[in-house]
Design a protein around this motif. Structure first.
Motif, PDB file in Angstrom:
ATOM      1  N   GLN A  31      22.110 -54.730 -89.317  1.00 35.08           N
ATOM      2  CA  GLN A  31      23.055 -54.797 -90.274  1.00 35.08           C
ATOM      3  C   GLN A  31      24.402 -54.950 -89.677  1.00 35.08           C
ATOM      4  OE1 GLN A  31      23.571 -52.460 -93.926  1.00 35.08           O
ATOM      5  NE2 GLN A  31      21.454 -51.644 -93.622  1.00 35.08           N
ATOM      6  N   SER A  32      24.429 -54.133 -88.610  1.00 31.43           N
ATOM      7  CA  SER A  32      25.884 -54.241 -87.891  1.00 31.43           C
ATOM      8  C   SER A  32      25.947 -55.588 -87.013  1.00 31.43           C
ATOM      9  CB  SER A  32      25.809 -53.452 -86.700  1.00 31.43           C
ATOM     10  OG  SER A  32      26.783 -53.204 -85.704  1.00 31.43           O
ATOM     11  N   TYR A  33      24.938 -56.179 -86.476  1.00 32.20           N
ATOM     12  CA  TYR A  33      24.768 -57.444 -85.732  1.00 32.20           C
ATOM     13  C   TYR A  33      25.193 -58.505 -86.803  1.00 32.20           C
ATOM     14  CZ  TYR A  33      22.407 -55.127 -82.119  1.00 32.20           C
ATOM     15  OH  TYR A  33      22.003 -54.143 -81.163  1.00 32.20           O
ATOM     16  N   ALA A  34      24.660 -58.422 -88.043  1.00 34.72           N
ATOM     17  CA  ALA A  34      24.808 -59.368 -89.101  1.00 34.72           C
ATOM     18  C   ALA A  34      26.455 -59.474 -89.460  1.00 34.72           C
ATOM     19  CB  ALA A  34      24.061 -59.293 -90.212  1.00 34.72           C
ATOM     20  N   LEU A  35      26.927 -58.195 -89.713  1.00 30.95           N
ATOM     21  CA  LEU A  35      28.356 -58.146 -89.871  1.00 30.95           C
ATOM     22  C   LEU A  35      29.289 -58.672 -88.707  1.00 30.95           C
ATOM     23  CD1 LEU A  35      30.837 -57.095 -91.305  1.00 30.95           C
ATOM     24  CD2 LEU A  35      30.590 -54.761 -90.563  1.00 30.95           C
ATOM     25  N   ARG A  36      28.755 -58.258 -87.707  1.00 37.27           N
ATOM     26  CA  ARG A  36      29.453 -59.065 -86.401  1.00 37.27           C
ATOM     27  C   ARG A  36      29.629 -60.471 -86.605  1.00 37.27           C
ATOM     28  NH1 ARG A  36      27.153 -55.711 -81.116  1.00 37.27           N
ATOM     29  NH2 ARG A  36      27.274 -57.871 -80.332  1.00 37.27           N
ATOM     30  N   ALA A  37      28.428 -61.142 -86.935  1.00 35.41           N
ATOM     31  CA  ALA A  37      28.389 -62.473 -87.026  1.00 35.41           C
ATOM     32  C   ALA A  37      29.385 -63.128 -88.322  1.00 35.41           C
ATOM     33  CB  ALA A  37      27.047 -62.968 -87.360  1.00 35.41           C
ATOM     34  N   ARG A  38      29.249 -62.400 -89.182  1.00 30.44           N
ATOM     35  CA  ARG A  38      30.350 -62.974 -90.500  1.00 30.44           C
ATOM     36  C   ARG A  38      31.754 -62.648 -90.008  1.00 30.44           C
ATOM     37  NH1 ARG A  38      26.586 -59.547 -93.071  1.00 30.44           N
ATOM     38  NH2 ARG A  38      28.284 -58.119 -93.586  1.00 30.44           N
ATOM     39  N   VAL A  39      32.167 -61.548 -89.145  1.00 31.64           N
ATOM     40  CA  VAL A  39      33.481 -61.380 -88.731  1.00 31.64           C
ATOM     41  C   VAL A  39      33.936 -62.485 -87.511  1.00 31.64           C
ATOM     42  CG1 VAL A  39      35.220 -59.572 -87.916  1.00 31.64           C
ATOM     43  CG2 VAL A  39      33.377 -59.077 -89.669  1.00 31.64           C
ATOM     44  N   PHE A  40      33.276 -62.311 -86.541  1.00 31.10           N
ATOM     45  CA  PHE A  40      33.550 -62.976 -85.296  1.00 31.10           C
ATOM     46  C   PHE A  40      33.416 -64.472 -85.342  1.00 31.10           C
ATOM     47  CE2 PHE A  40      32.645 -58.492 -83.638  1.00 31.10           C
ATOM     48  CZ  PHE A  40      34.072 -58.212 -83.875  1.00 31.10           C
ATOM     49  N   ARG A  41      32.371 -64.786 -85.764  1.00 25.77           N
ATOM     50  CA  ARG A  41      32.081 -66.387 -85.927  1.00 25.77           C
ATOM     51  C   ARG A  41      32.671 -67.048 -87.240  1.00 25.77           C
ATOM     52  NH1 ARG A  41      26.159 -68.784 -86.995  1.00 25.77           N
ATOM     53  NH2 ARG A  41      26.679 -67.759 -89.006  1.00 25.77           N
ATOM     54  N   ASP A  42      32.203 -66.431 -88.249  1.00 25.78           N
ATOM     55  CA  ASP A  42      32.487 -66.996 -89.572  1.00 25.78           C
ATOM     56  C   ASP A  42      34.017 -66.896 -89.915  1.00 25.78           C
ATOM     57  OD1 ASP A  42      30.023 -67.497 -89.705  1.00 25.78           O
ATOM     58  OD2 ASP A  42      29.474 -66.032 -91.057  1.00 25.78           O
ATOM     59  N   ARG A  43      34.639 -65.682 -89.809  1.00 27.72           N
ATOM     60  CA  ARG A  43      35.988 -65.390 -90.456  1.00 27.72           C
ATOM     61  C   ARG A  43      37.049 -65.770 -89.172  1.00 27.72           C
ATOM     62  NH1 ARG A  43      37.464 -59.377 -90.996  1.00 27.72           N
ATOM     63  NH2 ARG A  43      35.606 -59.510 -92.543  1.00 27.72           N
ATOM     64  N   LEU A  44      36.685 -65.309 -87.856  1.00 28.85           N
ATOM     65  CA  LEU A  44      37.755 -65.488 -86.911  1.00 28.85           C
ATOM     66  C   LEU A  44      37.546 -66.640 -85.868  1.00 28.85           C
ATOM     67  CD1 LEU A  44      38.071 -61.630 -85.495  1.00 28.85           C
ATOM     68  CD2 LEU A  44      39.533 -63.037 -87.129  1.00 28.85           C
ATOM     69  N   GLY A  45      36.312 -67.512 -85.972  1.00 28.08           N
ATOM     70  CA  GLY A  45      35.877 -68.686 -85.354  1.00 28.08           C
ATOM     71  C   GLY A  45      35.812 -68.179 -83.941  1.00 28.08           C
ATOM     72  N   TRP A  46      35.316 -67.249 -83.405  1.00 26.12           N
ATOM     73  CA  TRP A  46      35.031 -67.120 -82.101  1.00 26.12           C
ATOM     74  C   TRP A  46      33.689 -67.747 -81.596  1.00 26.12           C
ATOM     75  CZ3 TRP A  46      35.779 -61.119 -80.674  1.00 26.12           C
ATOM     76  CH2 TRP A  46      37.226 -60.692 -80.940  1.00 26.12           C
ATOM     77  N   GLU A  47      33.711 -68.106 -80.469  1.00 24.93           N
ATOM     78  CA  GLU A  47      32.502 -68.814 -79.975  1.00 24.93           C
ATOM     79  C   GLU A  47      31.591 -67.698 -79.397  1.00 24.93           C
ATOM     80  OE1 GLU A  47      33.539 -71.775 -77.287  1.00 24.93           O
ATOM     81  OE2 GLU A  47      34.859 -72.814 -78.687  1.00 24.93           O
ATOM     82  N   VAL A  48      30.781 -67.167 -80.243  1.00 25.87           N
ATOM     83  CA  VAL A  48      29.801 -66.067 -79.839  1.00 25.87           C
ATOM     84  C   VAL A  48      28.134 -66.491 -80.080  1.00 25.87           C
ATOM     85  CG1 VAL A  48      31.470 -64.357 -80.241  1.00 25.87           C
ATOM     86  CG2 VAL A  48      29.955 -65.207 -82.326  1.00 25.87           C
ATOM     87  N   ASN A  49      27.274 -65.793 -79.706  1.00 27.76           N
ATOM     88  CA  ASN A  49      25.947 -66.156 -79.976  1.00 27.76           C
ATOM     89  C   ASN A  49      25.517 -65.719 -81.068  1.00 27.76           C
ATOM     90  OD1 ASN A  49      23.161 -67.055 -78.972  1.00 27.76           O
ATOM     91  ND2 ASN A  49      22.913 -64.813 -79.023  1.00 27.76           N
ATOM     92  N   VAL A  50      24.850 -66.244 -81.949  1.00 26.50           N
ATOM     93  CA  VAL A  50      24.375 -65.983 -83.181  1.00 26.50           C
ATOM     94  C   VAL A  50      23.145 -66.539 -83.471  1.00 26.50           C
ATOM     95  CG1 VAL A  50      24.626 -66.010 -85.707  1.00 26.50           C
ATOM     96  CG2 VAL A  50      26.735 -65.850 -84.401  1.00 26.50           C
ATOM     97  N   GLU A  51      22.020 -65.643 -83.693  1.00 25.35           N
ATOM     98  CA  GLU A  51      20.629 -65.984 -83.989  1.00 25.35           C
ATOM     99  C   GLU A  51      19.912 -65.406 -85.076  1.00 25.35           C
ATOM    100  OE1 GLU A  51      18.400 -65.897 -80.614  1.00 25.35           O
ATOM    101  OE2 GLU A  51      19.790 -66.957 -79.269  1.00 25.35           O
ATOM    102  N   ASN A  52      19.745 -66.085 -86.129  1.00 25.23           N
ATOM    103  CA  ASN A  52      19.051 -65.517 -87.317  1.00 25.23           C
ATOM    104  C   ASN A  52      19.953 -64.641 -88.184  1.00 25.23           C
ATOM    105  OD1 ASN A  52      16.307 -66.349 -86.623  1.00 25.23           O
ATOM    106  ND2 ASN A  52      16.050 -64.852 -85.263  1.00 25.23           N
ATOM    107  N   GLY A  53      21.396 -65.207 -87.893  1.00 23.05           N
ATOM    108  CA  GLY A  53      22.465 -64.542 -88.865  1.00 23.05           C
ATOM    109  C   GLY A  53      22.878 -63.279 -87.930  1.00 23.05           C
ATOM    110  N   MET A  54      22.660 -62.903 -86.892  1.00 25.33           N
ATOM    111  CA  MET A  54      22.895 -61.817 -86.210  1.00 25.33           C
ATOM    112  C   MET A  54      23.817 -62.002 -84.842  1.00 25.33           C
ATOM    113  SD  MET A  54      19.966 -59.071 -86.754  1.00 25.33           S
ATOM    114  CE  MET A  54      18.630 -60.284 -86.236  1.00 25.33           C
ATOM    115  N   GLU A  55      25.023 -61.657 -84.684  1.00 26.97           N
ATOM    116  CA  GLU A  55      25.838 -61.787 -83.312  1.00 26.97           C
ATOM    117  C   GLU A  55      25.283 -60.744 -82.364  1.00 26.97           C
ATOM    118  OE1 GLU A  55      28.179 -61.039 -80.237  1.00 26.97           O
ATOM    119  OE2 GLU A  55      28.854 -59.913 -82.013  1.00 26.97           O
ATOM    120  N   THR A  56      24.707 -61.151 -81.085  1.00 29.77           N
ATOM    121  CA  THR A  56      24.405 -60.220 -80.127  1.00 29.77           C
ATOM    122  C   THR A  56      24.824 -60.953 -78.934  1.00 29.77           C
ATOM    123  OG1 THR A  56      22.043 -60.817 -80.015  1.00 29.77           O
ATOM    124  CG2 THR A  56      22.638 -58.997 -81.328  1.00 29.77           C
ATOM    125  N   ASP A  57      24.893 -60.013 -77.782  1.00 30.38           N
ATOM    126  CA  ASP A  57      25.055 -60.607 -76.555  1.00 30.38           C
ATOM    127  C   ASP A  57      24.470 -59.513 -75.361  1.00 30.38           C
ATOM    128  OD1 ASP A  57      26.591 -58.228 -75.958  1.00 30.38           O
ATOM    129  OD2 ASP A  57      28.559 -59.086 -76.282  1.00 30.38           O
TER     130      ASP A  57
END
Length: 259
Positions: free
Chosen positions: A19-45
């Motif tokens: 859930q935390s990784y999915a929230l990170r994807a919504r915030v950092f990629r979708d809302r802020l437009g950061w270039e981050v790694n998102v797979e299966n709706g989850m942002e991780t590094d």
């Protein structure tokens, strides 16, 4: 309430981490437009593979509404290994007494629907709660300072919340679509008191691990770390100790794990 997830208890909380990784994807990629790694709706590094500590804020239904990741500066971290251009050639902080706070995010959409209150500084209760928890958790571990890579927007949020950096490293540096800064924050009673006063947070913000497992733990647990894995990890920590402080900290952890 805040649940602490680390390398020792993470097998109980894989759903909360997802859930935390999915929230990170919504915030950092979708809302802020950061270039981050998102797979299966989850942002991780890569840093998520290093057994970091994650502070997770849960609402009354047990859903993740905010989180923050904590990394040790003695190992790989974002300032040293990703955003080192900020430092203008200066070395990154390396100390067991300094942690790196990263990936702070809050589910503002859900909070607006549930009517989560805002403090008198206009910062959401969840944001302030995570900041209080991070500072108190660090102090309990003997950590004196935290470093955080932030952008100007987050810098303003920190100032409004009473959590402004006391100093900055290097210089603001363009990183893709954003300007990145490195702020230093002391982990002190004064900072905690200021955060609590501005957000009107009273009492303990932490959910005890036993209660967290009972209420929010996974029904199908992943295998916990084996004794061999833990012994190997402890041996590596002892060998990596560079001074008496590092050695005492490792020995204290070994003693706690053998209780």
């Amino acid at each position: 309430m805040i649940t602490i997830i680390d390398g020792i208890n993470a097998h109980h909380f894989q759903n909360l981490l997802k859930q935390s990784y999915a929230l990170r994807a919504r915030v950092f990629r979708d809302r802020l437009g950061w270039e981050v790694n998102v797979e299966n709706g989850m942002e991780t590094d890569v840093f998520d593979t290093l057994n970091p500590t994650t502070l997770v804020s849960l609402d009354t239904s047990g859903r993740v509404v905010g989180s923050m990741r904590i990394l040790q500066t003695t190992g790989p971290n974002m300032l040293a290994d990703v955003f080192n251009a900020i430092l203008q050639g200066e070395p990154a902080p390396r100390s067991p007494l300094i942690w790196e706070a990263t990936r702070l995010c809050v589910d503002t959409d859900r909070l607006s629907m549930t009517g989560c209150p805002r403090s008198k500084s206009s910062i959401s209760y969840v944001t302030s709660e995570i900041m209080v928890a991070a500072c108190e958790y660090a102090m309990e571990a003997g950590v004196k300072d935290a470093v955080a890579v932030i952008d100007p927007l987050m810098n303003r949020v920190l100032k409004r919340s009473g959590n402004a950096p006391y100093d900055y490293l290097g210089a603001p540096t363009a990183m893709g679509k954003v300007t990145a800064m490195a702020g230093l924050l002391d982990c002190s009673e004064e900072r905690v008191n200021r955060l609590r006063e501005r957000s009107d947070i009273r009492g303990d913000v932490f959910l005890k691990e036993s209660a967290a497992i009972e209420q929010h733990g996974d029904h199908k647990y992943l295998p916990s770390p084996s004794k061999a894995d833990m012994s190997k990890y402890m041996s590596e920590q002892l060998q990596a100790a560079e001074n008496t402080t590092d050695l005492k900290a490792t020995l204290k952890l070994i003693a706690e794990l053998h209780k």
